[in-house]
Design an enzyme around this catalytic site. Structure first.
Site, PDB file in Angstrom:
ATOM      1  N   ASP A  80       0.830  -1.209   0.000  1.00  0.00           N
ATOM      2  CA  ASP A  80       0.000   0.000   0.000  1.00  0.00           C
ATOM      3  C   ASP A  80       0.864   1.258   0.000  1.00  0.00           C
ATOM      4  O   ASP A  80       2.070   1.220   0.232  1.00  0.00           O
ATOM      5  CB  ASP A  80      -0.910   0.027   1.231  1.00  0.00           C
ATOM      6  CG  ASP A  80      -2.023  -0.997   1.161  1.00  0.00           C
ATOM      7  OD1 ASP A  80      -1.982  -1.833   0.236  1.00  0.00           O
ATOM      8  OD2 ASP A  80      -2.902  -0.981   2.034  1.00  0.00           O
ATOM      9  N   HIS A 131      -5.745   2.927  -4.078  1.00  0.00           N
ATOM     10  CA  HIS A 131      -5.799   3.140  -2.621  1.00  0.00           C
ATOM     11  C   HIS A 131      -6.314   4.546  -2.353  1.00  0.00           C
ATOM     12  O   HIS A 131      -5.864   5.207  -1.425  1.00  0.00           O
ATOM     13  CB  HIS A 131      -4.415   2.932  -2.016  1.00  0.00           C
ATOM     14  CG  HIS A 131      -4.412   2.702  -0.535  1.00  0.00           C
ATOM     15  ND1 HIS A 131      -5.337   1.930   0.116  1.00  0.00           N
ATOM     16  CD2 HIS A 131      -3.569   3.152   0.449  1.00  0.00           C
ATOM     17  CE1 HIS A 131      -5.083   1.903   1.411  1.00  0.00           C
ATOM     18  NE2 HIS A 131      -4.005   2.643   1.635  1.00  0.00           N
ATOM     19  N   HIS A 135      -5.696   9.338   0.233  1.00  0.00           N
ATOM     20  CA  HIS A 135      -5.573   8.502   1.434  1.00  0.00           C
ATOM     21  C   HIS A 135      -6.439   9.046   2.574  1.00  0.00           C
ATOM     22  O   HIS A 135      -6.004   9.137   3.736  1.00  0.00           O
ATOM     23  CB  HIS A 135      -4.109   8.379   1.883  1.00  0.00           C
ATOM     24  CG  HIS A 135      -3.842   7.152   2.703  1.00  0.00           C
ATOM     25  ND1 HIS A 135      -4.083   7.102   4.062  1.00  0.00           N
ATOM     26  CD2 HIS A 135      -3.355   5.941   2.370  1.00  0.00           C
ATOM     27  CE1 HIS A 135      -3.752   5.912   4.528  1.00  0.00           C
ATOM     28  NE2 HIS A 135      -3.305   5.184   3.515  1.00  0.00           N
ATOM     29  N   HIS A 223       3.687  -2.131   3.219  1.00  0.00           N
ATOM     30  CA  HIS A 223       3.677  -0.783   2.651  1.00  0.00           C
ATOM     31  C   HIS A 223       4.990  -0.558   1.899  1.00  0.00           C
ATOM     32  O   HIS A 223       6.074  -0.823   2.449  1.00  0.00           O
ATOM     33  CB  HIS A 223       3.489   0.271   3.738  1.00  0.00           C
ATOM     34  CG  HIS A 223       2.186   0.155   4.460  1.00  0.00           C
ATOM     35  ND1 HIS A 223       1.968  -0.788   5.448  1.00  0.00           N
ATOM     36  CD2 HIS A 223       1.020   0.838   4.330  1.00  0.00           C
ATOM     37  CE1 HIS A 223       0.741  -0.679   5.911  1.00  0.00           C
ATOM     38  NE2 HIS A 223       0.139   0.301   5.252  1.00  0.00           N
TER      39      HIS A 223
END
Length: 418
Positions: A80, A131, A135, A223
């Site tokens: 991510d 994503h 964010h 991540h």
């Protein structure tokens, strides 16, 4: 006598000694031989008829063909918050070295700022997903703002050379009914959270995954913006391959392990993955690496066969039209000659085409209109229609008698009446 023999014997001894001294002085007669130089080896001339010996070429390396076996263990690595100019490339290097793929849930504004890793992901066959754009917690956004955020991220993906994502991982895993069922996209979360953002330690992340237990069918969350995560990936990927796991994308895991494809306006969270096991009917996906078709060899157009001498066209200068033959020229009907009108003055000057017999035959030869059968509707219309007075014929100017001769016959006016 004895003296004679003694003198002869002495003479012979003297001659023999002189000969010995001469041989000793001559190298040719001495017992010693000079060392001879080694003769160079004779190389045989090559035989032109014999095949020339060439060094053996190493066999060409066969391209890697990626094949997924639905019956074997598989796991999906997901990353991510990227892309990152440094960490993303390091992660991709590890995946490429081990012939592995992963799914990258990227942030739209980061894609816009750093599009190069996204293009490489697409080239390698990795799955690129969304994503969100900024964010934000999507569950706290109004529907219009939510859809605008996702659409803005889609534009960034398209500009980077990726397809518009159909998978979305909501930031923080936060969802509501709108996020789950009203975006036109499939929402995907995870089953194993490494919390690499908390520890920022590669070995801690690697140990957590290695000690988790059975990883078959799991979706691992990491991540791609931390150096420690890139280091952990370099440890985990070779270890997973050694353990017999196939590293697949999320869509591949859904198809081969769970037996369905992610659907729009559906939410696939921990509860879904916990209550669904390996399917007996996996879905086969098209290959991400289709075989490259070699271009077909260009066909040389065949030369036209020469025409027989009789039908070969005659040579004409460049740019000049070919002469038309009688057969090529379409036959036009002969124009009808219309006699020019002549003035009627003076005696005997009436043109022949106005003679009464000619005029009569011309009128009789003209086609006559076919009679129209009167229908009841037409008859009724005639009865109700007002009667119109016939139009008066135009009076032609009289020709003075003085200008017409006595022997001149005038045409019948009835023939020319309208």
């Amino acid at each position: 006598m004895n003296r004679f023999f003694a003198a002869a014997l002495a003479f012979l001894l003297l001659l023999s000694c002189t000969a010995c001294v001469g041989r000793a002085a001559s190298p040719e007669d001495s017992g010693q031989t000079e060392p001879l130089e080694a003769a160079a080896p004779q190389i045989p001339a090559p035989d032109p008829s014999a095949p020339s010996a060439q060094p053996e070429e190493a066999p060409a390396e066969q391209p890697y063909v990626r094949v997924i076996d639905p019956s074997k263990p598989m796991v999906a690595l997901t990353f991510d918050d990227g892309p990152d100019g440094t960490c993303s490339d390091r992660i991709l290097d590890v995946l490429e070295e081990n012939h592995a793929l992963a799914t990258f849930f990227e942030v739209g504004r980061n894609v816009l700022a750093c599009p190069e890793p996204v293009a490489r992901m697409v080239e390698m066959g990795c799955e690129v997903a969304s994503h969100s754009n900024a964010h934000k917690n999507l569950s706290k956004l109004k529907k219009a703002t939510l859809l605008k955020d996702l659409a803005t991220a889609d534009e960034a993906f398209a500009a980077a050379g990726a397809e518009v994502p159909t998978l979305v991982r909501p930031p923080y895993g936060a969802v509501n009914k709108t996020v789950k069922n009203a975006t036109g996209r499939a929402m995907i979360t995870w089953t194993i959270d490494t919390e690499d953002w908390r520890s920022r330690d590669a070995q801690t992340v690697a140990d957590y995954v290695m000690n988790y237990g059975d990883l078959d069918g799991e979706i691992i969350l990491m991540h791609s913006i931390y150096e420690s995560t890139a280091d952990a990936t370099a440890i985990l990927v070779p270890w997973l391959v050694e353990q017999g796991y196939q590293l697949v994308t999320v869509t591949e895991l859904m198809a081969f392990y769970y037996g369905e494809l992610p659907q729009p306006d559906h939410f696939y969270g921990y509860t879904y993955f916990a209550t669904h096991g390996r399917t007996d009917t996996p879905i086969e996906l098209p290959s991400m690496f289709p075989p490259v078709e070699e271009p077909a060899p260009e066909e040389t157009p065949a030369e036209p066969e020469p025409l027989p001498e009789e039908t070969q066209p005659s040579e004409q200068p460049t740019g000049s039209p070919e002469p038309e033959t009688e057969e090529d020229t379409p036959k036009k009907p002969a124009p009808v000659e219309t006699p020019e009108p002549q003035e009627l003055h003076g005696e005997g000057l009436m043109p022949e085409w106005l003679w009464p017999s000619a005029v009569t035959s011309y009128v009789n030869a003209a086609p006559k209109p076919s009679p129209i059968t009167a229908t009841p509707a037409i008859a009724a219309a005639k009865r109700t229609a007002p009667k119109e007075e016939p139009a008066k014929p135009k009076e032609e100017p009289a020709v003075p008698r003085e200008s017409i001769g006595s022997n001149t016959s005038l045409p019948n006016p009835a023939i020319f009446s309208p």
